[in-house]
Design an enzyme around this catalytic site. Structure first.
Site, PDB file in Angstrom:
ATOM      1  CB  SER A   1      -8.381   0.557   5.537  1.00  0.00           C
ATOM      2  OG  SER A   1      -9.107   1.730   5.361  1.00  0.00           O
TER       3      SER A   1
ATOM      4  CB  SER B   1      -8.239   3.537   2.713  1.00  0.00           C
ATOM      5  OG  SER B   1      -7.373   2.918   3.643  1.00  0.00           O
TER       6      SER B   1
ATOM      7  CE  LYS C   1      -3.971   1.872   2.645  1.00  0.00           C
ATOM      8  NZ  LYS C   1      -4.821   1.667   3.843  1.00  0.00           N
TER       9      LYS C   1
HETATM   10  N1  GLN Z   1     -13.246   3.762   6.267  1.00  0.00           N
HETATM   11  C1  GLN Z   1     -12.627   4.239   7.455  1.00  0.00           C
HETATM   12  C2  GLN Z   1     -12.295   5.698   7.318  1.00  0.00           C
HETATM   13  O1  GLN Z   1     -12.673   6.276   6.358  1.00  0.00           O
HETATM   14  C3  GLN Z   1     -11.443   3.400   7.803  1.00  0.00           C
HETATM   15  C4  GLN Z   1     -10.231   3.772   7.059  1.00  0.00           C
HETATM   16  C5  GLN Z   1      -9.039   2.925   7.448  1.00  0.00           C
HETATM   17  O2  GLN Z   1      -9.161   1.890   8.082  1.00  0.00           O
HETATM   18  N2  GLN Z   1      -7.874   3.420   7.102  1.00  0.00           N
HETATM   19  O3  GLN Z   1     -11.670   6.271   8.146  1.00  0.00           O
END
Ligand code: GLN
Length: 487
Positions: free
Chosen positions: A178, A154, A79
């Site tokens: 994410s 994400s 990532k």
């Molecule tokens: N969807 C969550 C957010 O928008 C989690 C994001 C993540 O785990 N990095 O913060």
């Protein structure tokens, strides 16, 4: 040679060690597939062909010297919020678009120590803030099961890359879901270890008390291999722990008598019927195989999303203060230092990131701190206490991972509340600090459905072992993602 990409990492290992394939051949098969499919999927921000070729050569020499480690010669994607020395690390943000780190994250160093072949950096929602990878400042990634749909987020680039067999393994980060949510939407395995298992050194910080790095793979066995290559105490991250981990247990646990609790709050009508039905069918199979499955209630779960959306933005607003045009990345020239910082941040950050910084600054400001931030911390403590009580009765907590299957690009990007509510099954594991894994449990209308298992803190071995057993009981035909639009 393209069929090499369809193998599991474990099978690649076997063939590499047997001399049936070389690390270079394995890499070229994956690079070819990336060249063919990534223009459609857009999973990668950067593909480092030259670096990967050097890596494959080193790996092959090591294999021939009889010194291979579990991941030697296996292609891995990262990532793009994991620092890679000499390779740009963008966080899919304009503010870091051309930032080339002078050091590598601990997890990257650990992969390099094994001579895993690092293929490139994958797309994400800017600074890992999002649920669909549509908030990347560069381009959205597409879901290999239906290219008109999002891969989740994400870590959507990593999930799509593994699901489409552009790589067998990838790393992501999970702050509120994410890793697990994109794994669910792409029909693969995604594992968020207990906080403290994996070093965050070199992971660009979003919410430091919640962030955790973990693996994506197409099988639980492969996810376990990648996890075992990266976890453990790191002197560079004081929050890492040295807790016991039994690799034998991680290879499978007996389903007979395994106690599994299903929280009513995660099976409510917030979950789409097709998802609920698919998860319940999986649950029935586990019961038939000898698991003891019970319903229970933990009302605090209802407060998870609001707790998370105070703590995470608060920490993010502090962590992102460092992007000031002075120390990192983008600098927009202006007449005064203040104006320079203002312009840099105004032009460098996208809308979602700015929104989080504003919320975070607000909940931390004097007069609001107690009402919001301190209250969220009390809710966090309660969440941990309530769920720990559940773990006195159950070995595992089972639920859907995501309340929906993959949604269409653009369908929710203008509805911030809908996107945030999509995290309600994954957030408790971060807020209360438990390990959790998502694995495919079936398909609804041709789209994958994810099942989440959560275990008590530091029982990562039990969780992986149980997931492996569950995977074999569900025995889902491994289908390759079709990489087409459904129309
Ligand atoms: N969807 C969550 C957010 O928008 C989690 C994001 C993540 O785990 N990095 O913060």
């Amino acid at each position: 040679m393209a069929d090499l990409t369809q193998l599991s990492a474990a099978e690649m290992r076997r063939r590499l060690d047997a001399g049936e394939v070389t690390a270079e051949e394995l890499l070229e098969a994956h690079l070819e597939r990336i060249r063919e499919l990534d223009p459609i999927l857009q999973a990668f921000v950067t593909v480092d062909e030259a670096g990967a070729r050097e890596g494959a050569k080193r790996a092959q020499e090591r294999i021939e010297a009889g010194e291979a480690c579990p991941l030697t010669g296996i292609p891995v994607a990262l990532k793009d919020n994991l620092a890679t020395k000499g390779i740009r690390t963008t966080c899919s943000s304009k503010i870091l678009e051309n930032w080339v780190p002078p050091y590598s994250a601990t997890v990257v160093q650990r992969l390099e120590m094994q001579d895993a072949v690092l293929v490139g950096k994958t797309n994400l929602d800017e600074f890992a803030m999002g649920t669909s990878t549509e908030f990347s400042a560069f381009f959205p990634t597409r879901n290999p099961w239906d290219t008109e749909r999002v891969p989740g987020g994400s870590s959507g680039g990593s999930a799509a890359a593994v699901a489409a067999a552009l790589v067998p393994l990838a790393l992501g980060s999970d702050t509120g879901g994410s890793i697990r949510q994109p794994a669910a939407l792409c029909g693969i395995v995604g594992f968020k270890p207990t906080y403290g298992r994996v070093s965050r050194y070199g992971l660009v910080a979003f919410s430091s008390s919640l962030d955790q790095i973990g693996p994506f793979a197409r099988t639980v066995e492969d996810a376990t291999l990648l996890f075992e290559a990266i976890f453990g105490h790191d002197p560079k991250d004081a929050t890492t722990v040295e807790e016991p981990y039994d690799p034998a247990r991680a290879r499978g646990v007996d389903i007979q008598g395994l106690r599994i609790g299903c929280p009513a709050e995660m099976f409510s009508d917030q979950v789409d019927e097709v998802v609920r039905d698919t998860v319940l069918a999986a649950r029935a199979k586990l019961e038939a195989a000898g698991a003891i499955v019970e319903d229970f209630s933990a009302p605090i779960i209802e407060h998870g999303v609001s707790t998370y959306y105070i703590i995470a933005p608060a920490e993010a607003s502090s962590n992102l203060a460092r992007y000031d045009g002075v120390r990192y990345g983008l600098r927009v020239p202006a007449d005064s230092p203040n104006e320079m910082m203002k312009q840099t941040r105004a032009q460098g950050f996208g809308k979602e990131v700015k929104e989080r910084i504003l919320i975070g600054t607000y909940v931390l400001s004097s007069g609001y701190y107690d009402a919001f931030y301190a209250t969220a911390h009390r809710a966090r403590t309660l969440m941990r206490q309530e769920l720990r009580k559940a773990f006195e009765k159950y070995d595992l907590i089972l639920s859907p991972t995501s309340p929906t299957v993959a949604f269409r690009l653009g369908e929710k990007s203008s509805d911030p509340i809908a996107l945030k509510l999509a995290d309600f099954c994954t957030i408790p594991a971060n807020v209360a600090n438990f390990p959790a894994i998502s694995l495919n449990c079936g398909f609804a209308d041709g789209l994958p459905v994810g099942l989440q298992l959560m275990a008590d803190s530091y029982r990562d071995d039990l969780l992986l072992g149980a997931a492996r057993t569950v995977e074999s009981i569900l025995a889902i035909e491994p289908k390759a993602a079709p990489i087409a639009a459904h129309g």
